[in-house]
Design an enzyme around this catalytic site. Structure first.
Site, PDB file in Angstrom:
ATOM      1  N   ARG A 122     -23.989  61.808  11.205  1.00 12.75           N
ATOM      2  CA  ARG A 122     -24.764  60.547  11.220  1.00 12.75           C
ATOM      3  C   ARG A 122     -23.915  59.326  10.863  1.00 12.75           C
ATOM      4  NH1 ARG A 122     -28.625  63.886   8.595  1.00 12.75           N
ATOM      5  NH2 ARG A 122     -30.142  64.640  10.100  1.00 12.75           N
ATOM      6  N   LYS A 144     -19.080  48.103  20.497  1.00 19.28           N
ATOM      7  CA  LYS A 144     -19.748  48.855  21.569  1.00 19.28           C
ATOM      8  C   LYS A 144     -18.996  50.166  21.743  1.00 19.28           C
ATOM      9  CE  LYS A 144     -21.851  45.377  24.566  1.00 19.28           C
ATOM     10  NZ  LYS A 144     -21.808  44.754  25.904  1.00 19.28           N
ATOM     11  N   GLU A 186      -9.337  39.825  31.497  1.00 26.98           N
ATOM     12  CA  GLU A 186     -10.311  39.602  30.409  1.00 26.98           C
ATOM     13  C   GLU A 186      -9.857  38.418  29.543  1.00 26.98           C
ATOM     14  OE1 GLU A 186     -13.200  41.116  30.206  1.00 26.98           O
ATOM     15  OE2 GLU A 186     -12.982  43.028  31.244  1.00 26.98           O
ATOM     16  N   LYS A 228     -14.041  36.525  20.765  1.00 30.61           N
ATOM     17  CA  LYS A 228     -14.995  37.649  20.759  1.00 30.61           C
ATOM     18  C   LYS A 228     -15.647  37.789  19.381  1.00 30.61           C
ATOM     19  CE  LYS A 228     -16.167  42.129  22.377  1.00 30.61           C
ATOM     20  NZ  LYS A 228     -15.895  43.299  23.190  1.00 30.61           N
ATOM     21  N   GLU A 238     -26.115  41.914  21.623  1.00 32.62           N
ATOM     22  CA  GLU A 238     -26.316  41.363  22.961  1.00 32.62           C
ATOM     23  C   GLU A 238     -27.768  40.975  23.233  1.00 32.62           C
ATOM     24  OE1 GLU A 238     -23.650  43.079  25.914  1.00 32.62           O
ATOM     25  OE2 GLU A 238     -25.066  42.503  27.471  1.00 32.62           O
ATOM     26  N   ARG A 242     -23.910  37.131  23.482  1.00 30.67           N
ATOM     27  CA  ARG A 242     -22.904  38.168  23.790  1.00 30.67           C
ATOM     28  C   ARG A 242     -22.862  38.430  25.298  1.00 30.67           C
ATOM     29  NH1 ARG A 242     -21.028  43.471  20.318  1.00 30.67           N
ATOM     30  NH2 ARG A 242     -19.486  44.156  21.831  1.00 30.67           N
ATOM     31  N   ASN A 246     -20.085  38.966  29.700  1.00 31.69           N
ATOM     32  CA  ASN A 246     -20.249  39.673  30.975  1.00 31.69           C
ATOM     33  C   ASN A 246     -19.887  38.796  32.173  1.00 31.69           C
ATOM     34  OD1 ASN A 246     -21.210  41.884  29.559  1.00 31.69           O
ATOM     35  ND2 ASN A 246     -23.327  41.162  29.641  1.00 31.69           N
ATOM     36  N   HIS A 249     -18.680  40.201  35.418  1.00 35.75           N
ATOM     37  CA  HIS A 249     -18.849  41.652  35.347  1.00 35.75           C
ATOM     38  C   HIS A 249     -19.908  42.203  36.295  1.00 35.75           C
ATOM     39  CE1 HIS A 249     -16.124  41.335  32.041  1.00 35.75           C
ATOM     40  NE2 HIS A 249     -16.217  42.617  31.744  1.00 35.75           N
ATOM     41  N   HIS A 253     -18.719  45.031  38.485  1.00 30.40           N
ATOM     42  CA  HIS A 253     -19.253  46.397  38.427  1.00 30.40           C
ATOM     43  C   HIS A 253     -19.665  46.876  39.814  1.00 30.40           C
ATOM     44  CE1 HIS A 253     -20.296  45.978  33.887  1.00 30.40           C
ATOM     45  NE2 HIS A 253     -19.110  46.488  34.064  1.00 30.40           N
ATOM     46  N   HIS A 266     -10.796  48.128  36.144  1.00 24.57           N
ATOM     47  CA  HIS A 266     -11.928  47.319  35.700  1.00 24.57           C
ATOM     48  C   HIS A 266     -11.564  45.816  35.688  1.00 24.57           C
ATOM     49  CE1 HIS A 266     -15.438  46.117  33.419  1.00 24.57           C
ATOM     50  NE2 HIS A 266     -14.658  45.605  32.481  1.00 24.57           N
TER      51      HIS A 266
HETATM   52  P1  NAD Z   1      -7.657  53.506  29.436  1.00 26.31           P
HETATM   53  O1  NAD Z   1      -8.042  53.773  28.049  1.00 26.31           O
HETATM   54  O2  NAD Z   1      -7.929  54.552  30.437  1.00 26.31           O
HETATM   55  O3  NAD Z   1      -6.121  53.101  29.465  1.00 26.31           O
HETATM   56  C1  NAD Z   1      -5.506  52.861  30.715  1.00 26.31           C
HETATM   57  C2  NAD Z   1      -4.302  53.791  30.909  1.00 26.31           C
HETATM   58  O4  NAD Z   1      -3.233  53.306  30.103  1.00 26.31           O
HETATM   59  C3  NAD Z   1      -4.558  55.214  30.469  1.00 26.31           C
HETATM   60  O5  NAD Z   1      -3.862  56.092  31.320  1.00 26.31           O
HETATM   61  C4  NAD Z   1      -3.951  55.241  29.075  1.00 26.31           C
HETATM   62  O6  NAD Z   1      -3.562  56.529  28.652  1.00 26.31           O
HETATM   63  C5  NAD Z   1      -2.760  54.351  29.259  1.00 26.31           C
HETATM   64  N1  NAD Z   1      -2.244  53.698  28.071  1.00 26.31           N
HETATM   65  C6  NAD Z   1      -2.938  53.109  27.074  1.00 26.31           C
HETATM   66  N2  NAD Z   1      -2.110  52.522  26.226  1.00 26.31           N
HETATM   67  C7  NAD Z   1      -0.855  52.743  26.679  1.00 26.31           C
HETATM   68  C8  NAD Z   1       0.420  52.360  26.252  1.00 26.31           C
HETATM   69  N3  NAD Z   1       0.598  51.580  25.187  1.00 26.31           N
HETATM   70  N4  NAD Z   1       1.497  52.772  26.961  1.00 26.31           N
HETATM   71  C9  NAD Z   1       1.335  53.523  28.083  1.00 26.31           C
HETATM   72  N5  NAD Z   1       0.144  53.883  28.557  1.00 26.31           N
HETATM   73  C10 NAD Z   1      -0.937  53.499  27.861  1.00 26.31           C
HETATM   74  O7  NAD Z   1      -8.357  52.168  29.986  1.00 26.31           O
HETATM   75  P2  NAD Z   1      -8.548  50.732  29.338  1.00 26.31           P
HETATM   76  O8  NAD Z   1      -8.390  49.778  30.438  1.00 26.31           O
HETATM   77  O9  NAD Z   1      -7.761  50.577  28.098  1.00 26.31           O
HETATM   78  O10 NAD Z   1     -10.092  50.762  28.904  1.00 26.31           O
HETATM   79  C11 NAD Z   1     -11.096  50.973  29.857  1.00 26.31           C
HETATM   80  C12 NAD Z   1     -12.293  51.543  29.150  1.00 26.31           C
HETATM   81  O11 NAD Z   1     -12.761  50.595  28.189  1.00 26.31           O
HETATM   82  C13 NAD Z   1     -13.469  51.830  30.071  1.00 26.31           C
HETATM   83  O12 NAD Z   1     -13.982  53.097  29.767  1.00 26.31           O
HETATM   84  C14 NAD Z   1     -14.484  50.735  29.738  1.00 26.31           C
HETATM   85  O13 NAD Z   1     -15.804  51.171  29.913  1.00 26.31           O
HETATM   86  C15 NAD Z   1     -14.165  50.483  28.296  1.00 26.31           C
HETATM   87  N6  NAD Z   1     -14.535  49.137  27.825  1.00 26.31           N
HETATM   88  C16 NAD Z   1     -15.253  49.057  26.680  1.00 26.31           C
HETATM   89  C17 NAD Z   1     -15.586  47.824  26.183  1.00 26.31           C
HETATM   90  C18 NAD Z   1     -16.323  47.733  24.889  1.00 26.31           C
HETATM   91  O14 NAD Z   1     -16.733  46.631  24.506  1.00 26.31           O
HETATM   92  N7  NAD Z   1     -16.467  48.816  24.161  1.00 26.31           N
HETATM   93  C19 NAD Z   1     -15.192  46.646  26.842  1.00 26.31           C
HETATM   94  C20 NAD Z   1     -14.446  46.778  27.999  1.00 26.31           C
HETATM   95  C21 NAD Z   1     -14.113  48.034  28.498  1.00 26.31           C
HETATM   96  N1  GLY Z   2     -17.111  43.820  26.709  1.00 24.92           N
HETATM   97  C1  GLY Z   2     -18.330  43.129  26.504  1.00 24.92           C
HETATM   98  C2  GLY Z   2     -18.848  43.218  25.118  1.00 24.92           C
HETATM   99  O1  GLY Z   2     -18.197  43.731  24.233  1.00 24.92           O
HETATM  100  O2  GLY Z   2     -19.918  42.779  24.873  1.00 24.92           O
END
Ligand code: NAD
Ligand code: GLY
Length: 360
Positions: A122, A144, A186, A228, A238, A242, A246, A249, A253, A266
């Site tokens: 939890r 998030k 971003e 942020k 949100e 917040r 988007n 987005h 999306h 993305h």
């Molecule tokens: P990811 O985590 O898949 O990383 C992209 C690639 O880079 C992967 O292959 C990873 O292993 C590699 N990588 C990461 N750091 C590295 C480094 N320093 N050196 C070499 N390789 C490295 O993708 P991302 O773009 O970081 O994140 C995308 C994810 O984030 C999605 O799942 C999306 O839904 C999520 N997201 C969440 C929020 C939120 O607010 N929580 C906001 C935006 C996106």
């Molecule tokens: N990436 C959008 C949010 O964190 O709200």
């Protein structure tokens, strides 16, 4: 030089620590926030290979006991099945409420470990150590957390804030340039939605950022995280502003969904979505053609795509109608007022608005 920002959320406030070559101080920073002395460091096969050794050394120096969990790399593993692997290891190794989790990786690891932390027993404390630019400027901040479901992205999750975010921009040197560009989309978003001076700074510094020049990266990450944090402080879950985050987005999306996840990063899809949003804003009289041209030019100079891939209007509309932001058939779009400010617009007739933008 180390920069520090606070995400101010009362007794759940937390620091974002930003610097270059600071991964080796993770243990020291954990002690400073009184983080548990027993932790699980959760990473993937790519990032773990690159950075686990530095993390291990730092934790040993701080006398923090640790378990390492290495997950497969990729968005396709951001699932309940992978989450179960985390729970299994934590339970088998007798992790209890006096322990904590550390997410070492990009947004996939951060989102998944955050959700594991929110749900294991939890709720146990966790720390984000984001290593992709997207994770450093966006996903690691704001709480998030989620995993994907076979019927859609991020459908199972929780709002759950970390205890600290530690950002070492040097880790970006090993990141694929396409991933760097995707993260920069971003960063541009923050300029458009909130900070014209930052947008202008990006127009001057884009080549330093592409080259991962340290000072430029620290400044870009700091300003992005500050924007942020300011938004999350006002609207953590949100309910209102917040949603500004988007920007670009909804259409982005739709691009990702129509092309099959993975073809476009993305951030690349968001770049296209921002151009579409800017064109709609122009059409609605919220900005002028020079503003649109500047947004397009900055994204192009960062090697980001700006034109929507050729799907039919019907396909785009159907994809946007499945978006989480559609309520009772009405879409809420984030539109820019000039550069540096945005507003929310209700769009009951999605087809009418987008047909003018997508028509050849
Ligand atoms: P990811 O985590 O898949 O990383 C992209 C690639 O880079 C992967 O292959 C990873 O292993 C590699 N990588 C990461 N750091 C590295 C480094 N320093 N050196 C070499 N390789 C490295 O993708 P991302 O773009 O970081 O994140 C995308 C994810 O984030 C999605 O799942 C999306 O839904 C999520 N997201 C969440 C929020 C939120 O607010 N929580 C906001 C935006 C996106
Ligand atoms: N990436 C959008 C949010 O964190 O709200």
């Amino acid at each position: 030089m180390i920069e520090k920002i606070t995400v101010p959320l009362g007794n759940r406030s937390y620091p974002i620590i930003i610097g270059a070559s600071i991964l080796d101080s993770l243990g020291k920073h954990l002690l400073e926030i009184n983080f548990p002395k027993r932790v699980a460091v959760i990473s993937n096969s790519v990032v773990g290979q690159l950075y686990s050794e530095v993390v291990r050394k730092s934790l040993r120096e701080a006398d923090i006991e640790f378990l390492e969990i290495i997950l497969p790399d990729g968005e396709e593993f951001k699932t309940l099945q992978t989450l179960e692997q985390i729970y299994n290891q934590l339970i088998r190794n007798n992790f209890d409420r006096s322990t904590g989790l550390i997410a070492l990786g990009g947004g996939v690891i951060g989102d998944m470990v955050g959700f594991a932390a929110a749900t294991f027993l939890r709720g146990v404390p966790f720390v984000q150590v984001p290593t992709s630019l997207l994770a450093q400027v966006d996903s690691s901040v704001g709480g998030k957390t989620a995993v994907n479901h076979s019927l859609g992205k991020n459908l199972i999750g929780a709002f759950y804030q970390p205890e600290m975010v530690l950002i070492d921009v040097e880790t970006l040197n090993s990141l694929d340039p396409r991933e760097v560009a995707a993260g920069l989309a971003e960063v541009v978003k923050y300029g458009v939605i909130k900070d014209k001076a930052f947008f202008e700074w990006l127009e001057k510094k884009y080549s330093d950022l592409q080259a991962c020049q340290t000072d430029a990266l620290i400044e870009a990450v700091k300003r992005s995280c500050q924007i942020k944090a300011d938004i999350v402080e006002v609207d953590e879950k949100e309910g209102s502003i917040r949603a500004f985050l988007n920007y670009g987005h909804t259409f982005g999306h739709a691009v990702e969904a129509l092309s099959g996840y993975g073809q476009w990063k993305h951030g690349e899809a968001v770049a296209i979505g921002m151009v579409v949003a800017a064109r709609i804003s122009l059409q609605q009289g919220l900005c002028n053609s020079d503003d649109v041209a500047r947004i397009v030019a900055l994204l192009k100079s960062l090697n980001l795509p700006v034109e929507p891939p050729e799907y039919s209007l019907e396909d785009y509309v159907a994809a946007m109608q499945r978006d989480k932001k559609v309520k009772h058939g009405t879409l809420t779009l984030v539109l820019n007022q000039g550069i540096g400010s945005v507003t929310l617009a209700q769009v009951p007739d999605i087809s009418a608005v987008f047909s003018k933008i997508l028509a050849p």
